[in-house]
Design a protein around this motif. Sequence first.
Motif, PDB file in Angstrom:
ATOM      1  N   LYS A 281     -49.697 -26.306  86.497  1.00 58.67           N
ATOM      2  CA  LYS A 281     -48.908 -25.688  87.573  1.00 58.67           C
ATOM      3  C   LYS A 281     -47.509 -25.326  87.083  1.00 58.67           C
ATOM      4  O   LYS A 281     -46.499 -25.611  87.731  1.00 58.67           O
ATOM      5  CB  LYS A 281     -48.833 -26.621  88.785  1.00 58.67           C
ATOM      6  N   ILE A 282     -47.488 -24.662  85.926  1.00 58.23           N
ATOM      7  CA  ILE A 282     -46.244 -24.161  85.344  1.00 58.23           C
ATOM      8  C   ILE A 282     -46.179 -22.665  85.608  1.00 58.23           C
ATOM      9  O   ILE A 282     -47.091 -21.924  85.231  1.00 58.23           O
ATOM     10  CB  ILE A 282     -46.169 -24.432  83.830  1.00 58.23           C
ATOM     11  N   SER A 283     -45.137 -22.210  86.246  1.00 54.96           N
ATOM     12  CA  SER A 283     -45.022 -20.792  86.597  1.00 54.96           C
ATOM     13  C   SER A 283     -44.672 -19.946  85.383  1.00 54.96           C
ATOM     14  O   SER A 283     -43.982 -20.397  84.467  1.00 54.96           O
ATOM     15  CB  SER A 283     -43.943 -20.602  87.664  1.00 54.96           C
ATOM     16  N   GLN A 284     -45.174 -18.723  85.368  1.00 56.17           N
ATOM     17  CA  GLN A 284     -44.800 -17.780  84.318  1.00 56.17           C
ATOM     18  C   GLN A 284     -43.413 -17.235  84.621  1.00 56.17           C
ATOM     19  O   GLN A 284     -43.132 -16.790  85.729  1.00 56.17           O
ATOM     20  CB  GLN A 284     -45.807 -16.629  84.239  1.00 56.17           C
ATOM     21  N   LYS A 285     -42.540 -17.272  83.629  1.00 57.25           N
ATOM     22  CA  LYS A 285     -41.146 -16.897  83.845  1.00 57.25           C
ATOM     23  C   LYS A 285     -40.734 -15.660  83.064  1.00 57.25           C
ATOM     24  O   LYS A 285     -39.753 -15.009  83.424  1.00 57.25           O
ATOM     25  CB  LYS A 285     -40.233 -18.072  83.477  1.00 57.25           C
ATOM     26  N   PHE A 286     -41.426 -15.369  81.991  1.00 56.78           N
ATOM     27  CA  PHE A 286     -41.133 -14.175  81.205  1.00 56.78           C
ATOM     28  C   PHE A 286     -42.366 -13.292  81.191  1.00 56.78           C
ATOM     29  O   PHE A 286     -43.473 -13.771  80.906  1.00 56.78           O
ATOM     30  CB  PHE A 286     -40.737 -14.554  79.775  1.00 56.78           C
ATOM     31  N   PHE A 287     -42.173 -12.026  81.496  1.00 52.48           N
ATOM     32  CA  PHE A 287     -43.292 -11.084  81.558  1.00 52.48           C
ATOM     33  C   PHE A 287     -43.043  -9.981  80.539  1.00 52.48           C
ATOM     34  O   PHE A 287     -42.046  -9.267  80.614  1.00 52.48           O
ATOM     35  CB  PHE A 287     -43.408 -10.495  82.966  1.00 52.48           C
ATOM     36  N   GLY A 288     -43.943  -9.873  79.612  1.00 53.70           N
ATOM     37  CA  GLY A 288     -43.775  -8.858  78.586  1.00 53.70           C
ATOM     38  C   GLY A 288     -44.668  -9.151  77.406  1.00 53.70           C
ATOM     39  O   GLY A 288     -45.877  -9.312  77.548  1.00 53.70           O
ATOM     40  N   ASP A 289     -44.077  -9.260  76.247  1.00 50.73           N
ATOM     41  CA  ASP A 289     -44.802  -9.455  74.996  1.00 50.73           C
ATOM     42  C   ASP A 289     -44.929 -10.951  74.701  1.00 50.73           C
ATOM     43  O   ASP A 289     -43.974 -11.603  74.287  1.00 50.73           O
ATOM     44  CB  ASP A 289     -44.044  -8.741  73.879  1.00 50.73           C
ATOM     45  N   ASP A 290     -46.142 -11.499  74.912  1.00 56.35           N
ATOM     46  CA  ASP A 290     -46.339 -12.933  74.652  1.00 56.35           C
ATOM     47  C   ASP A 290     -46.098 -13.281  73.189  1.00 56.35           C
ATOM     48  O   ASP A 290     -45.591 -14.367  72.874  1.00 56.35           O
ATOM     49  CB  ASP A 290     -47.769 -13.346  75.041  1.00 56.35           C
ATOM     50  N   ALA A 291     -46.458 -12.372  72.300  1.00 51.02           N
ATOM     51  CA  ALA A 291     -46.271 -12.630  70.868  1.00 51.02           C
ATOM     52  C   ALA A 291     -44.793 -12.764  70.517  1.00 51.02           C
ATOM     53  O   ALA A 291     -44.434 -13.484  69.577  1.00 51.02           O
ATOM     54  CB  ALA A 291     -46.916 -11.522  70.043  1.00 51.02           C
ATOM     55  N   LEU A 292     -43.935 -12.086  71.266  1.00 51.10           N
ATOM     56  CA  LEU A 292     -42.491 -12.208  71.035  1.00 51.10           C
ATOM     57  C   LEU A 292     -42.043 -13.648  71.255  1.00 51.10           C
ATOM     58  O   LEU A 292     -41.197 -14.172  70.515  1.00 51.10           O
ATOM     59  CB  LEU A 292     -41.741 -11.262  71.965  1.00 51.10           C
ATOM     60  N   ILE A 293     -42.606 -14.303  72.269  1.00 49.47           N
ATOM     61  CA  ILE A 293     -42.246 -15.695  72.551  1.00 49.47           C
ATOM     62  C   ILE A 293     -42.651 -16.585  71.385  1.00 49.47           C
ATOM     63  O   ILE A 293     -41.889 -17.470  70.967  1.00 49.47           O
ATOM     64  CB  ILE A 293     -42.907 -16.178  73.855  1.00 49.47           C
ATOM     65  N   ASP A 294     -43.833 -16.365  70.855  1.00 49.63           N
ATOM     66  CA  ASP A 294     -44.281 -17.161  69.709  1.00 49.63           C
ATOM     67  C   ASP A 294     -43.348 -16.972  68.518  1.00 49.63           C
ATOM     68  O   ASP A 294     -42.958 -17.944  67.851  1.00 49.63           O
ATOM     69  CB  ASP A 294     -45.705 -16.763  69.319  1.00 49.63           C
ATOM     70  N   ARG A 295     -42.977 -15.720  68.247  1.00 47.08           N
ATOM     71  CA  ARG A 295     -42.087 -15.448  67.108  1.00 47.08           C
ATOM     72  C   ARG A 295     -40.712 -16.064  67.335  1.00 47.08           C
ATOM     73  O   ARG A 295     -40.091 -16.593  66.396  1.00 47.08           O
ATOM     74  CB  ARG A 295     -41.958 -13.940  66.875  1.00 47.08           C
ATOM     75  N   ALA A 296     -40.229 -16.019  68.570  1.00 46.08           N
ATOM     76  CA  ALA A 296     -38.919 -16.596  68.874  1.00 46.08           C
ATOM     77  C   ALA A 296     -38.915 -18.103  68.645  1.00 46.08           C
ATOM     78  O   ALA A 296     -37.975 -18.663  68.071  1.00 46.08           O
ATOM     79  CB  ALA A 296     -38.534 -16.274  70.320  1.00 46.08           C
ATOM     80  N   ILE A 297     -39.970 -18.763  69.082  1.00 50.69           N
ATOM     81  CA  ILE A 297     -40.056 -20.222  68.913  1.00 50.69           C
ATOM     82  C   ILE A 297     -40.124 -20.583  67.443  1.00 50.69           C
ATOM     83  O   ILE A 297     -39.452 -21.515  66.979  1.00 50.69           O
ATOM     84  CB  ILE A 297     -41.272 -20.767  69.676  1.00 50.69           C
ATOM     85  N   VAL A 298     -40.919 -19.840  66.684  1.00 42.75           N
ATOM     86  CA  VAL A 298     -41.036 -20.103  65.243  1.00 42.75           C
ATOM     87  C   VAL A 298     -39.687 -19.901  64.552  1.00 42.75           C
ATOM     88  O   VAL A 298     -39.299 -20.675  63.669  1.00 42.75           O
ATOM     89  CB  VAL A 298     -42.117 -19.197  64.628  1.00 42.75           C
ATOM     90  N   THR A 299     -38.944 -18.861  64.944  1.00 44.16           N
ATOM     91  CA  THR A 299     -37.619 -18.637  64.371  1.00 44.16           C
ATOM     92  C   THR A 299     -36.712 -19.838  64.596  1.00 44.16           C
ATOM     93  O   THR A 299     -36.019 -20.305  63.686  1.00 44.16           O
ATOM     94  CB  THR A 299     -36.970 -17.384  64.989  1.00 44.16           C
ATOM     95  N   LEU A 300     -36.725 -20.375  65.811  1.00 43.83           N
ATOM     96  CA  LEU A 300     -35.841 -21.493  66.142  1.00 43.83           C
ATOM     97  C   LEU A 300     -36.257 -22.789  65.458  1.00 43.83           C
ATOM     98  O   LEU A 300     -35.469 -23.734  65.392  1.00 43.83           O
ATOM     99  CB  LEU A 300     -35.792 -21.685  67.657  1.00 43.83           C
ATOM    100  N   LEU A 301     -37.490 -22.835  64.952  1.00 39.59           N
ATOM    101  CA  LEU A 301     -37.920 -23.991  64.167  1.00 39.59           C
ATOM    102  C   LEU A 301     -37.266 -24.017  62.792  1.00 39.59           C
ATOM    103  O   LEU A 301     -37.160 -25.073  62.165  1.00 39.59           O
ATOM    104  CB  LEU A 301     -39.442 -23.965  63.996  1.00 39.59           C
TER     105      LEU A 301
END
Length: 369
Positions: free
Chosen positions: A58-78
């Motif tokens: 029951k987690i709401s979607q908060k960003f709508f657009g390119d899901d792959a962008l989120i993955d790349r952003a998280i990897v960058t911050l790692l």
Amino acid sequence: MSQQSLSTTAVIRESAEVRFADELQRLTLADKDNPKPQGWLRSPRAVRRFILGDDELKISQKFFGDDALIDRAIVTLLGRQGLMLVGEPGTAKSMLSELLAAAISGDSGLTIQGTAGTTEDHIKYSWNYALLLAEGPTQRALVSSPLYQGMVQGKMVRFEEITRCPPEIQDVLVSLMSEKQMMIPEMGEGARVSACPGFNLIATANLRDRGVHEMSAALKRRFNFETVRPIQDPAFEIELINMQLKRELGDLTNTIAIPENVIELLVTTFQELRSGNTRYGGNIQTPDAVMSSAEAVNIAYACALEAHYLGDGVLNAGAVARQLIGVVLKDNADDIKRIRYYMDNVARERARHSDVWKAFFNASKEFWR
């Protein structure tokens, strides 16, 4: 000092970690077996779920657009590189940086706002001059910046509108991002702050705002760049606006009628003015004004409030035409001609076959003719 201790009254907008505290708690409980990077409160999988949603938890979607962008952003911050989110104004860059900081560090408030008046002190530290005179350059006299605090606490730091800062101020970040250390020469030889695990920088930059300064090649190398693009799918944008509008209205949602065809008209107008192409293949000139999804939500919200407080409780297309003025009439006088052309050639033709477009066109005559 906590946010709660600063105010005991209701606030207009709470930070992401407060608004979504229940969701973050559920994610934390479900995240026990996933590996967490050092300094992160939650695993990369949990951060992804927080932003893109998870029906099971029951987690709401908060960003709508390119899901792959989120993955790349998280990897960058790692890694060691900072994350630079660029794009047109109103494409949810700031919201995305807030969500990432809230999920990773539990604190989205360590933020530097870039302006023409931003100084090196805003980025690094300054001094309480009364204590400086009384005690000298002590830790107690030092006034730490959000970036200083992020390094000490091992948290994500947000730098909004970084390209609005003069280049020489931007370049203060070059050594900080490379060495992950901040020298404090006033406190003696070798005095420095070293970043703790979990520290990184999330910056945003608009591509077409006035006053933008080019980043140096040295600073660009310290960031991975990700472009946040406007929503292209009209049906998806309609769904997003309806969802955001209900969230903004809260309890008022039950007292205001929101016709689907009015929201469809709003999205169609924005998509066509944004792209320069009508849905039937015609070409139009795009205004310089920002025609983002965020602006469309603002218009829908204003129209809903007008319907509730000044109208009959029904959001209508005439209100959309009136509210459009506040979006378009900002900087470029030529935008008036471009919108007038759209009204006279696109809206007028559709008004022949649609009551909602007729209401939109008739209301626009007062302002665009």
